[in-house]
Write a protein that holds these residues in place. Sequence first.
Motif, PDB file in Angstrom:
ATOM      1  N   GLU A 105       1.007  -1.480  -0.013  1.00 55.55           N
ATOM      2  CA  GLU A 105       0.307  -0.104   0.437  1.00 55.55           C
ATOM      3  C   GLU A 105       0.956   1.378  -0.513  1.00 55.55           C
ATOM      4  O   GLU A 105       0.205   1.955  -0.357  1.00 55.55           O
ATOM      5  N   SER A 110       2.719   0.644  16.071  1.00 57.81           N
ATOM      6  CA  SER A 110       3.089   2.175  14.741  1.00 57.81           C
ATOM      7  C   SER A 110       4.778   1.616  14.808  1.00 57.81           C
ATOM      8  O   SER A 110       5.364   1.054  15.549  1.00 57.81           O
ATOM      9  N   ASN A 162      -7.208  -3.654   9.180  1.00 61.80           N
ATOM     10  CA  ASN A 162      -8.487  -2.228   9.606  1.00 61.80           C
ATOM     11  C   ASN A 162      -9.519  -2.432   8.676  1.00 61.80           C
ATOM     12  O   ASN A 162     -10.033  -1.015   7.750  1.00 61.80           O
ATOM     13  N   GLN A 169       1.217   4.737   3.660  1.00 62.33           N
ATOM     14  CA  GLN A 169      -0.321   4.541   3.663  1.00 62.33           C
ATOM     15  C   GLN A 169      -0.637   3.623   5.056  1.00 62.33           C
ATOM     16  O   GLN A 169      -1.859   4.321   5.233  1.00 62.33           O
ATOM     17  N   ARG A 170       0.287   3.348   5.378  1.00 61.19           N
ATOM     18  CA  ARG A 170       0.117   2.773   6.767  1.00 61.19           C
ATOM     19  C   ARG A 170       1.252   2.715   7.591  1.00 61.19           C
ATOM     20  O   ARG A 170       2.388   2.624   6.861  1.00 61.19           O
ATOM     21  N   ASN A 171       0.862   2.544   8.800  1.00 62.37           N
ATOM     22  CA  ASN A 171       1.797   3.407   9.737  1.00 62.37           C
ATOM     23  C   ASN A 171       1.640   2.339  11.434  1.00 62.37           C
ATOM     24  O   ASN A 171       2.030   2.050  12.195  1.00 62.37           O
ATOM     25  N   HIS A 172       0.521   1.566  11.349  1.00 62.84           N
ATOM     26  CA  HIS A 172      -0.272   0.695  12.359  1.00 62.84           C
ATOM     27  C   HIS A 172      -0.425  -0.346  11.914  1.00 62.84           C
ATOM     28  O   HIS A 172      -0.633  -1.430  11.002  1.00 62.84           O
ATOM     29  N   PHE A 173       1.014  -1.469  12.498  1.00 64.28           N
ATOM     30  CA  PHE A 173       0.192  -3.004  11.863  1.00 64.28           C
ATOM     31  C   PHE A 173       0.225  -3.912  13.291  1.00 64.28           C
ATOM     32  O   PHE A 173       0.582  -3.509  14.034  1.00 64.28           O
ATOM     33  N   ASN A 185      -8.632  -6.363   0.114  1.00 65.26           N
ATOM     34  CA  ASN A 185      -8.223  -6.341   2.049  1.00 65.26           C
ATOM     35  C   ASN A 185      -9.606  -7.284   2.335  1.00 65.26           C
ATOM     36  O   ASN A 185      -8.889  -8.048   3.179  1.00 65.26           O
TER      37      ASN A 185
END
Length: 624
Positions: free
Chosen positions: A43, A115, A152, A69-73, A514
């Motif tokens: 992403e 994060s 998400n 686009q993503r910082n939370h996993f 997704n």
Amino acid sequence: MKKDKFKGILHKNPKGFGFVSLLDKKTKDVFISKNDLKDAIDEDIVEIEIISHSAKGPEGKIVKVIKRQRNHFVGVVISKTQENYVLYIPSLGKDKNVVLDAKHKLKIGDKIKVSIKSFKDKNNNVTAIFEMFLAHISDPSKDTFIAIEEYNIRDAFSKEVIDEAKLLKIEDKDLLNREDFTKENIVTIDPDTAKDYDDAISISEEKNKIKLGVHIADVAYFVKPDSNLDIEAEKRGNSTYFPNRSVPMLPKELSSDLCSLKEDEIRLTQSVLMEFDLGGTLLDYKIVRSYIKSKKRFTYKQALKILNSEEEHEYKKELLLMKKLCKLLKKKRFERGSIDFAIDEAKVIVDKNENPLSIEIIQYDITHQMIEEFMLKANETVATHLSKTNKTLIYRIHEEPNIENFQDFYDLAVSLGFHLPLNPTNLDIQKLFIEAKDTQYLQRLSINFIRNLRLAIYSKDNIGHFGLALEYYTHFTSPIRRYSDLIIQRLLFNEKITKNFEDIAKNCSEKERNSFKAESSVNILKKFRLLKSILKKDPKQTFIATVTRVRPFAIVFELDDYYLEGYLHISKIQNDFYEYNEEDLKFIGQRFKNELSFGTKIKVKVLDIDLLFMQIDFKFIKIL
């Protein structure tokens, strides 16, 4: 010479490579090999250079990451040092070493949300910041919750959205300017556990014509453009389905009640009324706003039981006519080159605590085929109708594969003795599947074929649908659970659409992809847990499997009753010395001359199930 640079979004494959969808949308998706991904993750918005072109399409390399686009996993704790916890984050891959400060009280197997502070520190590590404890890997009751966090998926609805939904109702004024079909014998046929009944069917035969009515919940009447409901539905894109529950696109007040075509309740619909001759050719159609009252809610199992029984039933005549029309429509599809797959589905059955109990194989029987054929025809009719009005719409498109994409399937088919030209047409592929119909290879040949196809996606630009062999196709029949269908409903009756069609199509495609990843992750985990529970009761349990792929150094197989893939390096098959025959895609034992090829039945034992890395270690027992 300076190379042109392009910007796009990376879609990373679990196998390591990826594709970049370019933001200018003028070039096909660009393939990026594992070695050319740089530090990009799924992403990311990236800048790329195109380094070559082939029949498969352009190939490129990532120059730099423009935006994460993503910082939370979601990750799982796999080890601990004095200073750090080490995490495995599936979406980053096994080659990324993720470290977290050891001040938090965690243990191996804890799943947590983090994060990312840095994707590459001075020690080449990814450094994470703790955000939230989710559950320990041993707790099955949190599997769906964790997947919702990991992918998400928007779950709870805001108060504003729910309040808006609660205000909606059906009044007498809402029935004005609609056709009244409440006296018609209209029925629904759905899975056992379904609550969102999008579609209902009416059918009759008179004067050498078959009349089919496909009645779809008129979601567009309730969900107005730019309302709270609409904004939320667009963000979700679609409903997501897990073994124990669904995450709906619309609140339950609509999805399971006001828009659901429940038995003996007046519901607002959009109806596609079609007339066919006795050969299955569409003679005429009409698309109207209407209201219905479903006379009967059938499950697939109930409808099948009536069809297979010699006893009379109130709706047997209609069901038999549905079966007749279904076969005519399938014949028509076949004649135009559409490829028909009869692939069964494996559904994981869980208890109230999400413990997996069993795998139910859902047969692709005639009742499933009936509903599928009627929905396909309604979708095609709507797409053709809208295209003739020169309106911009969202098509469901499916690109034609080229021989390089198809090489695996081609090699496999030829190795099994089937004839296939180098550049096969739809008719050539059809002929192959007819020949395979009564063989042991049909189901897995079908799966292999589908794996080699490009994904169907949404697009405002129409290129047709390869799999269905159609020039015009869209999604209209599931507006409760797909945003694309809601847009099509608005277009049919000239309702205002303020959104950009390209953006809608892209968003719907990405949300669908997704949701599929989230659903698959939970299904596979549940199957792993089921195997663990079986082995706990009987550690000596063995399993029957079927070889699905043969590689130069390994075989890939599927456990027959679990639809779960396994892998064995050839060095682990120790009852003989096996040599790889590249031409026939098989291993041949040099001592006993046993063969391991596509379709070979084998017996295996499970040595270990690793829930941290989602891996199973198998032991080969024998060829059956």
